[in-house]
Structure formats: C-alpha cells, structure tokens
Design an enzyme around this catalytic site. Structure first.
Site, PDB file in Angstrom:
ATOM      1  N   ARG A  53       0.833  -1.220   0.000  1.00  0.00           N
ATOM      2  CA  ARG A  53       0.000   0.000   0.000  1.00  0.00           C
ATOM      3  C   ARG A  53       0.852   1.247   0.000  1.00  0.00           C
ATOM      4  O   ARG A  53       0.479   2.254  -0.582  1.00  0.00           O
ATOM      5  CB  ARG A  53      -0.869   0.005   1.251  1.00  0.00           C
ATOM      6  CG  ARG A  53      -2.234  -0.543   0.982  1.00  0.00           C
ATOM      7  CD  ARG A  53      -3.071  -0.478   2.212  1.00  0.00           C
ATOM      8  NE  ARG A  53      -3.958   0.682   2.142  1.00  0.00           N
ATOM      9  CZ  ARG A  53      -5.136   0.724   2.753  1.00  0.00           C
ATOM     10  NH1 ARG A  53      -5.541  -0.293   3.449  1.00  0.00           N
ATOM     11  NH2 ARG A  53      -5.890   1.787   2.659  1.00  0.00           N
ATOM     12  N   LYS A 104       4.651 -18.637   7.749  1.00  0.00           N
ATOM     13  CA  LYS A 104       3.918 -18.958   8.959  1.00  0.00           C
ATOM     14  C   LYS A 104       3.409 -17.668   9.613  1.00  0.00           C
ATOM     15  O   LYS A 104       3.996 -16.629   9.339  1.00  0.00           O
ATOM     16  CB  LYS A 104       4.779 -19.790   9.903  1.00  0.00           C
ATOM     17  CG  LYS A 104       5.770 -18.988  10.761  1.00  0.00           C
ATOM     18  CD  LYS A 104       6.524 -19.899  11.658  1.00  0.00           C
ATOM     19  CE  LYS A 104       6.619 -19.447  13.067  1.00  0.00           C
ATOM     20  NZ  LYS A 104       7.034 -18.138  13.429  1.00  0.00           N
ATOM     21  N   LYS A 149      17.586 -24.537   6.875  1.00  0.00           N
ATOM     22  CA  LYS A 149      18.910 -24.455   7.500  1.00  0.00           C
ATOM     23  C   LYS A 149      19.745 -25.660   7.079  1.00  0.00           C
ATOM     24  O   LYS A 149      19.287 -26.806   7.156  1.00  0.00           O
ATOM     25  CB  LYS A 149      18.785 -24.413   9.033  1.00  0.00           C
ATOM     26  CG  LYS A 149      18.189 -23.098   9.552  1.00  0.00           C
ATOM     27  CD  LYS A 149      18.106 -23.100  11.067  1.00  0.00           C
ATOM     28  CE  LYS A 149      17.244 -21.968  11.582  1.00  0.00           C
ATOM     29  NZ  LYS A 149      17.938 -20.706  11.768  1.00  0.00           N
ATOM     30  N   HIS A 159       8.672 -25.083  14.234  1.00  0.00           N
ATOM     31  CA  HIS A 159      10.102 -25.415  14.167  1.00  0.00           C
ATOM     32  C   HIS A 159      10.485 -26.632  15.020  1.00  0.00           C
ATOM     33  O   HIS A 159      11.194 -27.528  14.578  1.00  0.00           O
ATOM     34  CB  HIS A 159      10.953 -24.233  14.611  1.00  0.00           C
ATOM     35  CG  HIS A 159      10.638 -22.952  13.912  1.00  0.00           C
ATOM     36  ND1 HIS A 159      10.287 -22.888  12.587  1.00  0.00           N
ATOM     37  CD2 HIS A 159      10.598 -21.667  14.348  1.00  0.00           C
ATOM     38  CE1 HIS A 159      10.067 -21.628  12.239  1.00  0.00           C
ATOM     39  NE2 HIS A 159      10.240 -20.867  13.295  1.00  0.00           N
ATOM     40  N   LYS A 190      12.512 -17.234  25.117  1.00  0.00           N
ATOM     41  CA  LYS A 190      13.176 -15.953  24.863  1.00  0.00           C
ATOM     42  C   LYS A 190      13.891 -15.555  26.146  1.00  0.00           C
ATOM     43  O   LYS A 190      13.491 -15.958  27.246  1.00  0.00           O
ATOM     44  CB  LYS A 190      12.135 -14.868  24.543  1.00  0.00           C
ATOM     45  CG  LYS A 190      11.240 -15.190  23.354  1.00  0.00           C
ATOM     46  CD  LYS A 190      11.752 -14.569  22.072  1.00  0.00           C
ATOM     47  CE  LYS A 190      10.828 -14.842  20.915  1.00  0.00           C
ATOM     48  NZ  LYS A 190      11.499 -14.894  19.624  1.00  0.00           N
TER      49      LYS A 190
HETATM   50  C1  BG6 Z   1      10.668 -17.294  14.008  1.00  0.00           C
HETATM   51  C2  BG6 Z   1       9.945 -16.817  15.239  1.00  0.00           C
HETATM   52  O1  BG6 Z   1       9.868 -18.185  13.282  1.00  0.00           O
HETATM   53  O2  BG6 Z   1      11.858 -17.958  14.403  1.00  0.00           O
HETATM   54  C3  BG6 Z   1      10.823 -15.906  16.053  1.00  0.00           C
HETATM   55  O3  BG6 Z   1       8.774 -16.122  14.861  1.00  0.00           O
HETATM   56  C4  BG6 Z   1      12.139 -16.569  16.363  1.00  0.00           C
HETATM   57  O4  BG6 Z   1      10.195 -15.505  17.264  1.00  0.00           O
HETATM   58  C5  BG6 Z   1      12.766 -17.122  15.091  1.00  0.00           C
HETATM   59  O5  BG6 Z   1      12.988 -15.583  16.917  1.00  0.00           O
HETATM   60  C6  BG6 Z   1      13.989 -17.947  15.401  1.00  0.00           C
HETATM   61  O6  BG6 Z   1      14.631 -18.265  14.206  1.00  0.00           O
HETATM   62  P1  BG6 Z   1      16.194 -18.495  14.134  1.00  0.00           P
HETATM   63  O7  BG6 Z   1      16.448 -18.862  12.712  1.00  0.00           O
HETATM   64  O8  BG6 Z   1      16.826 -17.202  14.550  1.00  0.00           O
HETATM   65  O9  BG6 Z   1      16.469 -19.591  15.100  1.00  0.00           O
END
Ligand code: BG6
Length: 494
Positions: A46, A150, A184, A242, A342
């Site tokens: 936008r 996602k 990865k 993940h 976190k």
């Molecule tokens: C993302 C999450 O999918 O993956 C984040 O939304 C997270 O919150 C991230 O920080 C972690 O990814 P990576 O590749 O840094 O381990």
C-alpha cells in the site's frame, strides 16, 4: 541447474521480512549466478513507492543483511520493481495484473510467476481468491506458485480453514509453506547424518536411545514484536512448527527416495504418532514460563509484561518445556523433551540424543551413572556441528572414567559457504522442488497435537505461568519434567 525465467511477486514488500530476508537472499543467489537470465521481483504494497525508491530501500537491506556484502549490487537491484495498490481490495487487482503482464513482456519471464505472501495472515485467504479472479492462479503455459509464511493458522480449526481457503484456488503442488528451519543447512544435515552413515541408524531406536532432547533458545526478548507475540506465544511461534519439525526429522523412518513425497510422507507419520497430552494432565507434561525483569550481563532488562505492545497482565508464555512420546514401533516408551524460550542465557538450537547407559557399571569409581551415558549433540546453530560424548580412562592408577568429546565444527570445512535458509528455500521453490516446505497435512497434524494444550491453558487459569528472570534457563520446575537423576543439557557448557 538454473530455474526457469520468472517473476517473483512479493505481497507485503514494504515490510521487514522483504528487506531483511527475502531481498538479501535473492542478492546472494544473484551473485552465485543461480537466478535465471530473465528474472524480476515485483514488490507490492500500500505504501506509495517508485521503483527507484523501492530499490533504495532494498539496497539498505542488501548492504546490511546479504552474505556477500562486499559485492556491487546495482545490477541485481535493477531487477526490482514496485507497484502500489490496496491488496485488500479485489477491484484493484486488475490494475496489478496489467502491470504484471506488462513486466512479463518487458523481462521475458514467459508467464511464470511465484506469488510470495509476506503479509499479515489475515490476507492469506484473500490474496489467492483475488489472484484467481484475475486468472493468475493457473496457466497452460507458465508455472504459478504460491509461497506462504507462517503462522499457518492460530489453532487446528483455523489451520484447517486456511488449508481449505488456499486449496480452493491453488493445488497442493503449487503451495509452498515456509518453515525456515527446514532451510537451515544443519537441519538438512540431520537427514544426511542419519541416513548416510551405517553406524548410527542401527542404534536409532528405543533399544539404544534413552531419551531425546531438543532445545532452541534465544538470548533476546520479543523486541519490537510485542504486539504479534502477545497473541502468539512460544507454543505457536516455535513449538508448533520449528521444534516439532526438528523432532520429526530426528524420529522419522528412512524415506524411500530423496524427494518431496517420500520425505514429507515420513514427516507426517511422526506427527500423526505423537501421543496426545490429556487436557487434565497438561501440567505434568508442559511447563510454561514468562521472563521477568532482571539484570543480564550487568544490564537491566525489561520483563515481558513491560515490553511494548504487551498486555501488562499478559499470561502469554515466552518459554515452553515439554515432555511427550511418539507412539510407534521405533520410539515406544522413549521420552522426547523439547524446550524453547526468549531471554535465556544464550542463542542455541541443538538436539541431544542420550543413549542408553551401559547395563552394568563396571568401573566402581564411576559413581555418576550419567557418565556412562553417551550423548550425541547435533548443533543446528550457532557453531554448527556434531559432538559425540563418550567415557575414556583417566590416565593413571585405577579405572577412573571421564567424558571426552569428539567434536566436528562446520567451520572446519574451511571457507565453505553456508547459504541462508531463505536462499535455499527460495531457490527450491523457483526450481519447483517442495521437499523442504511443509505440507498441509503435516501442519494440521502438528496443530492437532498442540491444540488441546492451548485449550487447557485458556480454559484453566489455575495452570501456572511460571516467572523466570531473564538470563536464566527458564523456570526451575522444567527440570522436574526429566525423569530420574537427569537434567537438561546446558548448552553453554560442552
Ligand atoms: C521465528 C519466530 O519463526 O523464528 C521468532 O517467529 C524466532 O520468534 C525465530 O525468533 C527464530 O529463528 P532463528 O532462525 O533465529 O532460530
């Protein structure tokens, strides 16, 4: 092999993902000469921007985030275009189609289009519909693919609805659901480690493996993403996708072939074998936590509830530790422990295979049973590599046993270039290979496992959200999940 000529259309191109991940990954592909001859990116959003302004903005992203920063990027940036319109309005898609067709002729991309949804999830059902109204979802001559980021739904029901919405206009083979963990290098290496070495696979089952641990920790808080995160939490943000994916790769049966169908069939079988956690026993299997105000490495850090965009009374989890079982022939009775959070002490993702202890402890000086338990640590990030731990005799009198490491680091492969996850995944989609993308049934199977836990949390306020000071490994009670005299592995120590 180079992909066919095409245009990559990015919805939500003025957002962060485009600047930080997508465009830098494309720039890296460009410099490795992996992009097709006739290629363009058409950014949509936008925000009013000219092609030049879009290029300038993306140029900053490339300089900061591309691996090949030192390169001259002008030629690549010339392939970026921008078109501004309200993507929520179906009536505005005709103008967009005209611009796309015009660009297609200009570039020579032969009517091949990839549509990338880098938008908020509320747009996911709309865009495919509007694309279909313009006849852009299929073509007799060119390919049409759709990449979706996602979250794939908010719970089981919305995930099923999303699959339904997407499948109304695109076939499953055209849909590429990104879980960047599969992009990865070291995650893919899990398959190679397991299935290209004769020594591991015979041991890879309930007879020889005592338990499996998967940790993915981050040493930062939610930063500027408080608004999104408070609605999501660690279970939806990390576990549903993940961590269950990593678990599936550890647990899956050997695929018959290295192709999308075989590999994804095996992944989904693991997810379908996860033993449901009863709603009234959630606390016995799952611990949730939230970081509180603390001092980390001498600095004051905010608690989660003080973060911008977060409800000061929020009960959203920033930490999850859980135990579960995979009810199948190979894994019956083997506990799997997964943990994510976190504001933990360090950023690390690793899988630890704990092998069974020796049946009899021969060396009496070895009082700790743990010592006799071999571990294989698969380090996904950082310091990617593989570590085997085993007992050796301490030189000198008697038979004292000590743990030693056999340690491989990817960095030892010299200047081998590790492509970023987005680089690998974008290239695969361009080549029409969905192996490393999530399939709809796998997404639903993962939600089916997670959903009752989320419901129990929502319905039962007595289930605790444990506070944990930032910079620690989460609530102490998470240690109680692990049976016997064992603990989680603390990845800071080798
Ligand atoms: C993302 C999450 O999918 O993956 C984040 O939304 C997270 O919150 C991230 O920080 C972690 O990814 P990576 O590749 O840094 O381990």
């Amino acid at each position: 092999r180079k992909p066919q000529n095409h245009i990559l259309v990015i919805f939500g191109a003025s957002g962060d993902l485009t600047k930080r991940k997508l465009i830098p990954a494309l720039a890296d592909l460009y410099h490795q000469e992996l992009l097709p001859e006739n290629f363009a990116v058409l950014g949509l959003g936008r925000t009013e921007l000219s092609d030049e302004q879009f290029r300038d903005k993306m140029s900053d992203g490339v300089k900061e985030f591309a691996s090949k920063k030192e390169r001259e990027h002008n030629d690549f940036l010339d392939q970026l275009y921008y078109y501004s319109f309200n993507t929520k309005e179906g009536s505005e898609y005709e103008g967009f189609r005209n611009r796309l067709e015009e660009l297609d002729k200009e570039v020579g991309s032969e009517g091949n289009f990839i549509f990338y949804l880098a938008t908020p999830p509320s747009m996911y059902p709309l865009v495919p519909k509007f694309l279909a109204e313009q006849g852009l979802n299929k073509s007799d001559s060119g390919f049409r693919r759709l990449i979706v980021e996602k979250p794939f739904g908010y719970d089981l029901e919305s995930a099923q609805q999303l699959n339904c919405d997407l499948l109304k206009y695109f076939h499953e083979e055209q849909i590429y659901r990104i879980d960047h963990y599969l992009g990865k290098e070291t995650v893919q290496n899990l398959l190679v480690t397991r299935f290209s070495n004769g020594i591991f696979e015979p041991l890879w089952n309930r007879n020889f493996i005592h338990h499996v641990e998967v940790t993915s920790s981050e040493d930062i808080g939610v930063g500027g993403r408080g608004g999104y995160y408070d609605d999501s939490g660690a279970m939806r943000d990390m576990v549903q996708n993940h961590l269950l994916l990593l678990t599936s790769l550890v647990a899956m049966e050997p695929p018959t072939l290295v192709n999308a169908e075989s590999i994804r069939n095996e992944i989904v079988k693991v997810l379908q074998s996860l033993r449901p956690i009863p709603k009234d026993k959630v606390e016995d299997f799952v611990i949730r936590g939230q970081y509180t105000e603390s001092k980390v490495r001498g600095e004051d850090v905010k608690g989660y509830r003080q973060e911008e965009g977060v409800d000061p009374k929020s009960r959203t989890e920033t930490f999850v530790a859980m135990k579960f079982f995979i009810d199948n022939w190979r894994w019956a009775g083997v506990p799997f422990y997964i943990r994510t959070g976190k504001m933990l002490p360090t950023r690390v993702t690793e899988i630890v295979i704990h092998f069974q202890p020796t049946p009899h402890h021969l060396f009496s000086e070895d009082k700790e049973i743990l010592r006799q338990q071999n571990q294989m640590v698969i380090r996904i990030q950082p310091d990617e590599g593989l570590l085997m731990k085993f007992g050796m005799k301490v030189p000198g009198a008697g038979f004292r046993v000590q743990d030693v490491n056999m340690d491989f680091h990817y960095s030892e492969l010299g200047d081998t270039y590790l492509p970023s996850a987005y680089e690998r995944l974008l290239l695969d989609c361009m080549l029409g290979d969905p192996t490393l993308y999530s399939r709809g049934d796998a997404v639903e199977a993962a939600w089916k496992f997670i959903d009752p836990i989320l419901k129990a949390w929502k319905e039962n306020p007595c289930i605790k959200v444990h506070g944990y000071p930032g910079g620690t490994w989460g609530p102490d009670v998470s240690d109680d999940l692990i049976e016997g005299n064992m603990t989680w592995r603390y990845p800071c120590k080798n």
